[in-house]
Design a protein around this motif. Structure first.
Motif, mmCIF file in Angstrom:
data_model
loop_
_atom_site.group_PDB
_atom_site.id
_atom_site.type_symbol
_atom_site.label_atom_id
_atom_site.label_comp_id
_atom_site.label_asym_id
_atom_site.label_seq_id
_atom_site.Cartn_x
_atom_site.Cartn_y
_atom_site.Cartn_z
ATOM 1 N N MET A 79 36.692 41.135 25.517
ATOM 2 C CA MET A 79 36.837 40.084 26.531
ATOM 3 C C MET A 79 36.193 40.527 27.829
ATOM 4 O O MET A 79 36.294 41.680 28.233
ATOM 5 C CB MET A 79 38.324 39.806 26.779
ATOM 6 N N SER A 80 35.526 39.647 28.499
ATOM 7 C CA SER A 80 34.906 39.954 29.777
ATOM 8 C C SER A 80 35.955 40.327 30.808
ATOM 9 O O SER A 80 37.072 39.807 30.811
ATOM 10 C CB SER A 80 34.123 38.730 30.292
ATOM 11 N N THR A 81 35.623 41.279 31.695
ATOM 12 C CA THR A 81 36.552 41.677 32.755
ATOM 13 C C THR A 81 36.418 40.811 33.987
ATOM 14 O O THR A 81 37.156 40.964 34.937
ATOM 15 C CB THR A 81 36.303 43.137 33.166
ATOM 16 N N ALA A 82 35.489 39.897 33.991
ATOM 17 C CA ALA A 82 35.284 39.045 35.169
ATOM 18 C C ALA A 82 36.321 37.935 35.221
ATOM 19 O O ALA A 82 36.874 37.542 34.188
ATOM 20 C CB ALA A 82 33.887 38.432 35.132
ATOM 21 N N PRO A 83 36.618 37.415 36.422
ATOM 22 C CA PRO A 83 37.481 36.243 36.504
ATOM 23 C C PRO A 83 36.869 35.065 35.760
ATOM 24 O O PRO A 83 35.729 35.106 35.313
ATOM 25 C CB PRO A 83 37.549 35.970 38.019
ATOM 26 N N VAL A 84 37.627 33.996 35.611
ATOM 27 C CA VAL A 84 37.189 32.835 34.849
ATOM 28 C C VAL A 84 35.792 32.405 35.278
ATOM 29 O O VAL A 84 35.555 32.128 36.456
ATOM 30 C CB VAL A 84 38.176 31.673 35.046
ATOM 31 N N PRO A 85 34.816 32.349 34.370
ATOM 32 C CA PRO A 85 33.433 32.037 34.750
ATOM 33 C C PRO A 85 33.200 30.541 34.912
ATOM 34 O O PRO A 85 32.320 29.956 34.297
ATOM 35 C CB PRO A 85 32.634 32.596 33.572
ATOM 36 N N ALA A 86 34.019 29.901 35.736
ATOM 37 C CA ALA A 86 33.838 28.477 36.011
ATOM 38 C C ALA A 86 32.887 28.299 37.180
ATOM 39 O O ALA A 86 32.782 29.170 38.044
ATOM 40 C CB ALA A 86 35.184 27.833 36.341
ATOM 41 N N PRO A 87 32.170 27.207 37.236
ATOM 42 C CA PRO A 87 31.266 26.988 38.367
ATOM 43 C C PRO A 87 32.049 26.828 39.658
ATOM 44 O O PRO A 87 33.144 26.268 39.650
ATOM 45 C CB PRO A 87 30.549 25.678 37.997
ATOM 46 N N THR B 8 57.373 33.038 27.948
ATOM 47 C CA THR B 8 58.678 33.643 27.699
ATOM 48 C C THR B 8 58.654 35.164 27.664
ATOM 49 O O THR B 8 59.712 35.788 27.741
ATOM 50 C CB THR B 8 59.229 33.141 26.356
ATOM 51 N N ASP B 9 57.476 35.779 27.554
ATOM 52 C CA ASP B 9 57.419 37.228 27.363
ATOM 53 C C ASP B 9 57.175 38.005 28.653
ATOM 54 O O ASP B 9 57.663 39.131 28.799
ATOM 55 C CB ASP B 9 56.310 37.583 26.363
ATOM 56 N N LEU B 10 56.421 37.433 29.571
ATOM 57 C CA LEU B 10 55.976 38.178 30.748
ATOM 58 C C LEU B 10 55.591 37.198 31.839
ATOM 59 O O LEU B 10 55.148 36.086 31.562
ATOM 60 C CB LEU B 10 54.761 39.042 30.377
ATOM 61 N N THR B 11 55.750 37.611 33.100
ATOM 62 C CA THR B 11 55.316 36.792 34.228
ATOM 63 C C THR B 11 54.221 37.513 35.004
ATOM 64 O O THR B 11 54.330 38.711 35.282
ATOM 65 C CB THR B 11 56.490 36.485 35.175
ATOM 66 N N VAL B 12 53.175 36.770 35.338
ATOM 67 C CA VAL B 12 52.119 37.270 36.222
ATOM 68 C C VAL B 12 52.118 36.392 37.469
ATOM 69 O O VAL B 12 51.927 35.170 37.377
ATOM 70 C CB VAL B 12 50.729 37.225 35.553
ATOM 71 N N ALA B 13 52.360 36.996 38.617
ATOM 72 C CA ALA B 13 52.358 36.285 39.894
ATOM 73 C C ALA B 13 51.110 36.696 40.664
ATOM 74 O O ALA B 13 50.879 37.886 40.879
ATOM 75 C CB ALA B 13 53.611 36.609 40.704
ATOM 76 N N ALA B 14 50.316 35.725 41.064
ATOM 77 C CA ALA B 14 49.031 36.023 41.687
ATOM 78 C C ALA B 14 48.889 35.315 43.019
ATOM 79 O O ALA B 14 49.439 34.235 43.229
ATOM 80 C CB ALA B 14 47.883 35.629 40.756
ATOM 81 N N CYS B 15 48.109 35.935 43.899
ATOM 82 C CA CYS B 15 47.898 35.423 45.252
ATOM 83 C C CYS B 15 46.411 35.494 45.573
ATOM 84 O O CYS B 15 45.815 36.569 45.525
ATOM 85 C CB CYS B 15 48.708 36.267 46.236
ATOM 86 N N GLY B 16 45.810 34.351 45.894
ATOM 87 C CA GLY B 16 44.388 34.313 46.230
ATOM 88 C C GLY B 16 43.559 33.728 45.109
ATOM 89 O O GLY B 16 43.945 33.787 43.925
ATOM 90 N N PRO B 17 42.406 33.138 45.429
ATOM 91 C CA PRO B 17 41.614 32.406 44.430
ATOM 92 C C PRO B 17 41.254 33.194 43.177
ATOM 93 O O PRO B 17 41.601 32.790 42.058
ATOM 94 C CB PRO B 17 40.363 32.001 45.221
ATOM 95 N N TYR B 18 40.547 34.314 43.321
ATOM 96 C CA TYR B 18 40.129 35.050 42.135
ATOM 97 C C TYR B 18 41.281 35.745 41.415
ATOM 98 O O TYR B 18 41.295 35.789 40.174
ATOM 99 C CB TYR B 18 39.017 36.037 42.486
ATOM 100 N N PRO B 19 42.267 36.291 42.118
ATOM 101 C CA PRO B 19 43.435 36.819 41.395
ATOM 102 C C PRO B 19 44.144 35.770 40.539
ATOM 103 O O PRO B 19 44.560 36.068 39.418
ATOM 104 C CB PRO B 19 44.332 37.330 42.538
ATOM 105 N N VAL B 20 44.271 34.544 41.044
ATOM 106 C CA VAL B 20 44.920 33.498 40.254
ATOM 107 C C VAL B 20 44.083 33.167 39.027
ATOM 108 O O VAL B 20 44.598 33.019 37.910
ATOM 109 C CB VAL B 20 45.167 32.237 41.103
ATOM 110 N N LEU B 21 42.773 33.048 39.198
ATOM 111 C CA LEU B 21 41.899 32.761 38.065
ATOM 112 C C LEU B 21 41.928 33.890 37.039
ATOM 113 O O LEU B 21 41.916 33.647 35.828
ATOM 114 C CB LEU B 21 40.471 32.525 38.563
ATOM 115 N N ALA B 22 41.993 35.134 37.515
ATOM 116 C CA ALA B 22 42.100 36.270 36.600
ATOM 117 C C ALA B 22 43.419 36.224 35.841
ATOM 118 O O ALA B 22 43.476 36.533 34.648
ATOM 119 C CB ALA B 22 41.976 37.577 37.379
#
Length: 347
Positions: free
Chosen positions: A1-9, A195-209
């Motif tokens: 899997m690519s390590t880059a954030p979501v490759p959306a335009p 149900t298994d895990l929570t990821v809390a993100a702050c900021g545009p690219y962290p949320v997309l990641a």
């Protein structure tokens, strides 16, 4: 899997451009608003028409900017001040503390080029400490919009507070978040339920990641809740607790140094409330001394979907903490109590 954030335009307009256009829309009818600028060039091509008299460019003088805003606010106006995040949170922070926060004045600090979004300008223009500096100030609300459309809504809500606000914006366009969840200042948004895990993100690219990581983990049979936390202070602790349920671990993701930022705020809030491990994905504890785009520097720092996936796999397997060099990986059991800056159009 690519390590880059979501490759959306990316969006056609950056969050700071959406912010600017929203301000220009509000100014004619909101006569209390006053725009103070520090030669950012943000409003250079905008026709403020009849409200042009309430726009003042004081030049590159950030400390003076905050002092002037304080005086204007004391006269019943609502100043919107504009500078780069690196300068708002370091050079001008004494004035923010004593002239604005101390007296709880209605000043909105629009801080652009946050995180490593000014990556081409080097460490003098990076802002990886600003959340830590601003969230410690009493009376200060700290907001980090996730994309352009959300910026306009959060700006309107922030102006209605009548108290100091630090409004963190990037430099370039970032992809719009794939969500129709309502935007409410101070309330985190659930973008995925798991149900298994929570990821809390702050900021545009962290949320997309975080979203990309959730999709990758879903293909492995792991169900992940993704929480978008656009208001760092006050932190939506009830939303964090609700998302966690009976889960035993939380991963935070941010475009900030690990110390003092969003992840630290989460640890502080949960430490007395919920026994849970908090793994923080953040920029390494080092200056970023290479030039690059925002995405390139985040990848270099390990703020990526792959890092989140790796943390999740280790957490769910009970493998414990690995202190790597790519991003911060701090596991906290919360049950225990350079060159001169550039000026002109390049900013």
């Amino acid at each position: 899997m690519s390590t880059a954030p979501v490759p959306a335009p990316p969006s056609t307009r950056s969050a700071r451009e959406v912010y600017r256009d929203t301000v220009a829309e509000l100014l004619p009818d909101e006569e209390r608003l006053v725009v103070l600028d520090t030669d950012t060039g943000l409003f250079g091509a905008v026709d403020l028409s009849a409200a042009a008299g309430r726009y003042v460019n004081i030049g590159i003088a950030e400390h003076t900017l905050m002092g002037a805003a304080s005086g204007i606010a004391r006269e019943g106006r609502v100043p919107l001040v504009h500078t780069m995040a690196a300068f708002a949170s370091s050079r001008a922070v004494e004035a923010v503390k004593l002239d604005i926060a101390l007296d709880n004045l209605p000043v909105l600090i629009a801080a652009t080029h946050s995180g490593v979004s000014a990556g081409h300008l080097g460490p003098t223009h990076h802002a990886l400490e600003d959340l830590a500096a601003m969230r410690t100030l009493p009376n200060m609300t700290v907001v980090v919009p996730g994309d352009g459309p959300q910026t306009a809504e959060l700006l309107r809500q922030a102006l209605a507070l009548g108290t100091p606000v630090y409004f963190r914006l990037g430099r370039g366009a970032t992809p719009d978040l794939p969500s129709d969840a309502p935007t409410r200042l101070g309330r985190a948004q659930v973008l995925r339920e798991g149900t298994d895990l929570t990821v809390a993100a702050c900021g545009p690219y962290p949320v997309l990641a975080a979203l990309e990581a959730a999709d990758a983990l879903a293909r492995e049979g792991v169900s992940v809740t993704v929480l978008h936390v656009h208001t760092v202070k006050p932190l939506d602790t009830p939303a964090l607790l609700d998302a966690l349920g009976d889960q035993r671990a939380l991963i935070t993701v941010e475009e900030h140094w690990g110390a003092g930022g969003f992840g630290s705020a989460v640890v502080e809030e949960l430490s007395l409330l919920r026994p849970v491990q908090v793994h923080r994905v953040a920029m390494p504890d080092a200056f970023v001394t290479v030039a690059g785009s925002q995405r390139q520097l985040l990848e270099r720092g390990g703020v990526t979907a792959q890092t989140i996936v790796d943390r999740a796999r280790r957490t769910l397997s009970g493998a414990g903490t690995h202190h790597g060099t790519e991003g911060s990986d701090h596991t906290i059991a919360t049950r225990d109590s350079g060159p001169r800056r550039a000026t002109g159009g390049g900013r």
